[in-house]
Design a protein around this motif. Structure first.
Motif, PDB file in Angstrom:
ATOM      1  N   UNK A   7     -33.575  17.671 -17.399  1.00 52.05           N
ATOM      2  CA  UNK A   7     -34.142  16.377 -17.056  1.00 52.05           C
ATOM      3  C   UNK A   7     -34.314  15.422 -18.209  1.00 52.05           C
ATOM      4  N   UNK A   8     -33.720  15.715 -19.372  1.00 49.81           N
ATOM      5  CA  UNK A   8     -33.841  14.847 -20.537  1.00 49.81           C
ATOM      6  C   UNK A   8     -32.619  13.939 -20.611  1.00 49.81           C
ATOM      7  N   UNK A   9     -32.869  12.668 -20.876  1.00 45.93           N
ATOM      8  CA  UNK A   9     -31.784  11.695 -21.007  1.00 45.93           C
ATOM      9  C   UNK A   9     -31.217  11.791 -22.417  1.00 45.93           C
ATOM     10  N   UNK A  10     -30.044  12.400 -22.559  1.00 46.20           N
ATOM     11  CA  UNK A  10     -29.436  12.642 -23.864  1.00 46.20           C
ATOM     12  C   UNK A  10     -28.125  11.887 -23.957  1.00 46.20           C
ATOM     13  N   UNK A  11     -27.989  11.115 -25.038  1.00 40.71           N
ATOM     14  CA  UNK A  11     -26.728  10.442 -25.349  1.00 40.71           C
ATOM     15  C   UNK A  11     -26.099  11.158 -26.542  1.00 40.71           C
ATOM     16  N   UNK A  12     -24.862  11.603 -26.394  1.00 36.09           N
ATOM     17  CA  UNK A  12     -24.213  12.409 -27.422  1.00 36.09           C
ATOM     18  C   UNK A  12     -22.931  11.749 -27.875  1.00 36.09           C
ATOM     19  N   UNK A  13     -22.830  11.527 -29.199  1.00 34.66           N
ATOM     20  CA  UNK A  13     -21.597  11.002 -29.778  1.00 34.66           C
ATOM     21  C   UNK A  13     -20.999  12.087 -30.660  1.00 34.66           C
ATOM     22  N   UNK A  14     -20.002  12.813 -30.176  1.00 33.96           N
ATOM     23  CA  UNK A  14     -19.439  13.922 -30.952  1.00 33.96           C
ATOM     24  C   UNK A  14     -18.465  13.432 -32.003  1.00 33.96           C
ATOM     25  N   UNK A  15     -18.026  14.377 -32.819  1.00 26.08           N
ATOM     26  CA  UNK A  15     -16.962  14.097 -33.773  1.00 26.08           C
ATOM     27  C   UNK A  15     -15.633  14.008 -33.043  1.00 26.08           C
TER      28      UNK A  15
ATOM     29  N   UNK B 253     -35.912   9.221 -24.417  1.00 24.69           N
ATOM     30  CA  UNK B 253     -34.460   9.218 -24.450  1.00 24.69           C
ATOM     31  C   UNK B 253     -34.009   9.684 -25.824  1.00 24.69           C
ATOM     32  N   UNK B 254     -32.942  10.496 -25.879  1.00 25.83           N
ATOM     33  CA  UNK B 254     -32.485  11.120 -27.119  1.00 25.83           C
ATOM     34  C   UNK B 254     -31.061  10.692 -27.415  1.00 25.83           C
ATOM     35  N   UNK B 255     -30.827  10.357 -28.688  1.00 25.34           N
ATOM     36  CA  UNK B 255     -29.481  10.048 -29.164  1.00 25.34           C
ATOM     37  C   UNK B 255     -29.085  11.092 -30.198  1.00 25.34           C
TER      38      UNK B 255
END
Length: 429
Positions: free
Chosen positions: A302-310, A343-345
């Motif tokens: 239920x956590x809003x996570x934005x992920x920018x990978x390599x 919110x997590x980045x």
């Protein structure tokens, strides 16, 4: 009792002499202050003064010396022994040179057979023995040869060979003493190393036992979670498809955690050359590609996570990739516990030869989840992992109420601990 009283009187006397000597103006010089700081040097200084008080009045009985030269020649004969402990090489050099010069330039009285006086001869022998014992071993042949030449020229013909033999025997005895003392010191060092190794082994065994006990506790609890999650839809009436999928996701996360604990414990339990240890070694550690999995699991919670990978993780070293994975894992776990509704980045990027890992969360919008935890070990653990590969890490609250974890890790671990370059590390998350 008499010996104890004598020692007390001696210590009191030496303390008094030290205090009085330190009040002298010359005692303010660093070299003099260092010399006076050791009581043994004061003993040799006192001995030198006693010998000087003997050499001055007796010099006229053995040599034809002008009255004005008596204190000077006596000083060269008696005072070098004050360096007997602090610098025996210097004292010996002064003694042998002055003995040779005095023997060649000062006439002796006919009744005296030696070219130097008794005090000078005694001090020369004492300083030679001290040089044998304390100077570098490579210089011992020089001390022996020069002392033999000086004493041979100073002694009468009937005593020349005896003095040379005596100096030779003294040199051999001193070398044997040094060898014995060095052997005992090496034995003591080896014993200390063995005791230290034994203590380390005991600590490692205890840590392994604790890890095993911890695994047993965690494995039991996580197994219960897996079983309860997978059987919930059968044990509880009215569980819909969405709830069943949520229970399955919980079971999958618990099973993955249990597998990781078992792998880590297996490495601790097994010998390095055992077949199972090799199997564990072949089991790849989580890396950059596996971060997507923990991000997905966090989203499932239920956590809003934005992920920018390599773009690609192939050029990231295994150690760096593992540390990056653990930092993201711990950071997301902290957000889940302490920043509900935030919110997590999660950003990964390469800057030169370094991998930058940034996990930033906004201000929480709900109360923290009430999970029992000892607390305070997450961020120190991340910091230790970053230092282990030569990286740096910072974790601190932000002015807007959020929290950010930044880490800069060498793509190839260099093993040099670094200091955080973004400011102090917070003690708890």
């Amino acid at each position: 009792m008499a010996t104890v009283s004598a020692m007390r009187l001696w210590n009191a006397a030496t303390d008094y002499v030290v205090d009085e000597a330190k009040r002298l103006p010359i005692a303010t010089e660093p070299a003099v202050a260092h010399f006076l700081g050791q009581k043994i040097n004061l003993v040799f200084t006192l001995l030198a003064l006693i010998m000087y008080s003997i050499a001055w009045p007796t010099l006229a009985l053995t040599h034809e010396v002008q009255p004005a030269m008596l204190p000077i020649i006596s000083a060269f004969a008696a005072l070098p022994i004050m360096f007997g402990w602090s610098n025996p090489t210097l004292g010996w050099a002064i003694s042998v040179i002055s003995a040779q010069v005095i023997g060649l330039t000062v006439d002796r009285i006919d009744d005296w057979n030696y070219t130097i006086q008794v005090v000078h001869l005694i001090e020369l022998l004492v300083l030679t023995v001290l040089a044998y014992l304390r100077a570098p071993l490579r210089l011992l042949p020089v001390f022996w040869a020069v002392s033999c030449v000086v004493v041979y020229m100073a002694a009468p013909p009937e005593a020349e060979d005896g003095w040379v033999v005596g100096l030779t025997i003294a040199g051999v005895i001193c070398v044997l003493i040094r060898i014995i003392l060095r052997s005992r010191a090496q034995l003591a060092q080896q014993t200390m190393l063995k005791d230290t190794e034994k203590s380390k082994n005991a600590v490692l065994e205890e840590r392994t036992r604790i890890a095993r006990d911890l695994h047993d506790v965690v494995a039991h609890r996580m197994s219960v979670v897996v079983v309860q999650s997978q059987t919930a839809k059968y044990r509880i009436d009215g569980v819909g498809d969405a709830a069943a999928a949520e229970f399955d996701a919980i079971a999958d996360v618990a099973r993955e955690a249990l597998d990781e604990v078992r792998v880590m414990l297996g490495v601790l339990r097994l010998e390095d050359d055992s077949p199972r240890a090799e199997a564990y070694a072949r089991n790849p550690n989580p890396g950059i590609a596996d971060i997507e999995g923990i991000v997905a699991a966090t989203r499932g919670a239920g956590v809003d996570v934005s992920y920018r990978p390599l773009d690609t993780g192939e050029h990231v070293g295994d150690a760096c990739a593992l540390v990056a994975y653990r930092i993201v894992q711990e950071s997301l776990a902290n957000v889940t516990r302490y920043a509900a509704g935030a919110r997590v980045d999660v950003d990964l990027s390469v800057s030169g030869d370094d991998l930058d890992v940034v996990v930033r969360n906004t201000v929480p919008t709900a109360s923290p989840i009430n999970l029992e935890s000892s607390g305070g070990q997450g961020i120190p653990g991340m910091l230790e992992r970053a230092k282990a590969v030569g990286g740096v890490l910072s974790a601190a609250p932000q002015p807007d109420g959020g929290f950010v974890v930044r880490a800069r890790l060498p793509l190839r671990a260099i093993g040099t601990p670094g200091l955080g370059q973004w400011g102090p590390v917070a003690e708890s998350a």
